[in-house]
Design a protein around this motif. Structure first.
Motif, short mmCIF file in Angstrom:
data_model
loop_
_atom_site.label_atom_id
_atom_site.label_comp_id
_atom_site.label_asym_id
_atom_site.label_seq_id
_atom_site.Cartn_x
_atom_site.Cartn_y
_atom_site.Cartn_z
N PRO A 45 -55.28 -0.13 -18.19
CA PRO A 45 -55.13 -1.54 -17.82
C PRO A 45 -53.66 -1.97 -17.88
CG PRO A 45 -55.89 -1.37 -20.06
CD PRO A 45 -55.89 0.03 -19.51
N PRO A 46 -53.33 -3.14 -17.34
CA PRO A 46 -51.95 -3.63 -17.43
C PRO A 46 -51.48 -3.70 -18.88
CG PRO A 46 -53.24 -4.99 -15.93
CD PRO A 46 -54.20 -4.06 -16.60
N LYS A 47 -50.21 -3.41 -19.09
CA LYS A 47 -49.67 -3.41 -20.45
C LYS A 47 -49.70 -4.81 -21.06
CE LYS A 47 -46.50 0.51 -19.85
NZ LYS A 47 -45.08 0.94 -19.89
N LEU A 48 -49.76 -4.84 -22.39
CA LEU A 48 -49.71 -6.11 -23.10
C LEU A 48 -48.37 -6.79 -22.86
CD1 LEU A 48 -51.24 -5.05 -26.54
CD2 LEU A 48 -52.35 -6.43 -24.78
N ARG A 93 -49.91 -11.33 -17.30
CA ARG A 93 -50.75 -10.22 -17.76
C ARG A 93 -52.23 -10.56 -17.65
NH1 ARG A 93 -54.40 -7.78 -21.85
NH2 ARG A 93 -53.93 -5.57 -21.66
N GLU A 94 -52.59 -11.79 -17.99
CA GLU A 94 -53.99 -12.20 -17.91
C GLU A 94 -54.50 -12.15 -16.48
OE1 GLU A 94 -56.37 -12.98 -20.20
OE2 GLU A 94 -54.92 -12.14 -21.60
N ALA A 148 -57.68 -9.22 -12.42
CA ALA A 148 -57.78 -8.53 -11.13
C ALA A 148 -58.13 -7.06 -11.33
CB ALA A 148 -56.46 -8.67 -10.38
N TYR A 149 -57.53 -6.44 -12.33
CA TYR A 149 -57.79 -5.03 -12.62
C TYR A 149 -59.25 -4.81 -13.01
CZ TYR A 149 -57.83 -0.73 -15.40
OH TYR A 149 -58.16 0.49 -15.93
N MET A 150 -59.77 -5.67 -13.88
CA MET A 150 -61.14 -5.52 -14.35
C MET A 150 -62.14 -5.58 -13.21
SD MET A 150 -61.17 -4.86 -17.56
CE MET A 150 -62.91 -5.12 -17.91
N HIS A 151 -61.84 -6.38 -12.20
CA HIS A 151 -62.76 -6.51 -11.08
C HIS A 151 -62.70 -5.31 -10.12
CE1 HIS A 151 -63.22 -10.67 -12.43
NE2 HIS A 151 -64.32 -10.68 -11.72
N ASN A 205 -68.23 -7.94 -13.25
CA ASN A 205 -68.98 -8.15 -12.01
C ASN A 205 -70.50 -8.14 -12.22
OD1 ASN A 205 -66.56 -8.05 -10.32
ND2 ASN A 205 -66.50 -5.89 -10.84
N ALA A 206 -70.91 -7.65 -13.36
CA ALA A 206 -72.35 -7.51 -13.61
C ALA A 206 -73.00 -8.86 -13.92
CB ALA A 206 -72.57 -6.55 -14.78
#
Length: 203
Positions: free
Chosen positions: A4-7, A66-67, A72-75, A107-108
């Motif tokens: 995932p994107p860095k902190l 980052r948020e 976007a990454y999680m989706h 997405n679930a």
């Protein structure tokens, strides 16, 4: 393992990066990272709140970016991606190598509330019930204790509407999950089939 994107860097880290750049530009001293961190740490501790404010604002701006990137990454993750990651995290926790919690599929379909939490939600939605069950208690943990005691003291008939609604929503959730998983599977198969077709094209 997912990437995932860095902190976002903290206000201190933002300051430290600037501090190093200033040192490199104005001094020929050679410091180890530990020495630089110690010296910069003293300087940062001596800053006034007003002097720290620019670094705090830069940290907050980085956090916002980052948020958005993380959302976007999680989706973009598939259910299989998430299952593999959660299996990895679970193994890491069991081995004592990490304390990271499992991630949820954004997405679930959302898991429904239990009968008890529906009851608790009903209380919080009514000023009269809040007063009746919680009295003058405002502390959330104590309110939960009072609500749990009320729930345990209810008859089966009093619990029935909440249990029935919970069962209905559970069935709807399970049906929605089956559809979601089937859709994700068919989407993945379509992508794989398409890729295979492209790979064997002879035109």
């Amino acid at each position: 393992m997912l990437r995932p994107p860095k902190l976002a860097p903290s206000a201190w880290q933002v300051y430290f990066t600037d501090w190093i750049q200033r040192q490199q530009a104005s001094s020929s001293r050679k410091l180890t990272v530990a020495e630089a961190a110690k010296e910069a740490g003293r300087d940062y501790a001596n800053l006034t709140q007003a002097e720290k404010e620019p670094y705090i604002r830069r940290f907050q701006a980085a956090m916002d970016i980052r948020e958005r990137s993380l959302n976007a990454y999680m989706h973009t993750l598939t259910p299989d991606d998430i299952k593999r990651e959660n299996a990895f995290r679970s193994a890491q926790r069991k081995a004592g190598k990490s304390r990271k919690r499992n991630i949820k599929d954004p997405n679930a379909p959302k898991r429904p509330l239990s009968a008890y939490f529906m009851f608790l939600q009903r209380i919080r939605a009514s000023k009269e019930l809040v007063k009746e069950v919680f009295g003058d208690e405002t502390e959330t943990t104590r309110q939960s204790v009072l609500a749990a005691a009320r729930w345990r003291g209810m008859t089966d008939e009093e619990r029935k509407p909440f249990l029935a609604q919970a069962e209905l929503e559970k069935m709807e959730y399970e049906a929605a999950m089956r559809l979601y998983e089937a859709y994700e599977l068919s989407t993945n198969l379509t992508v794989v089939d398409g890729a295979a077709g492209e790979g064997f094209a002879t035109d």
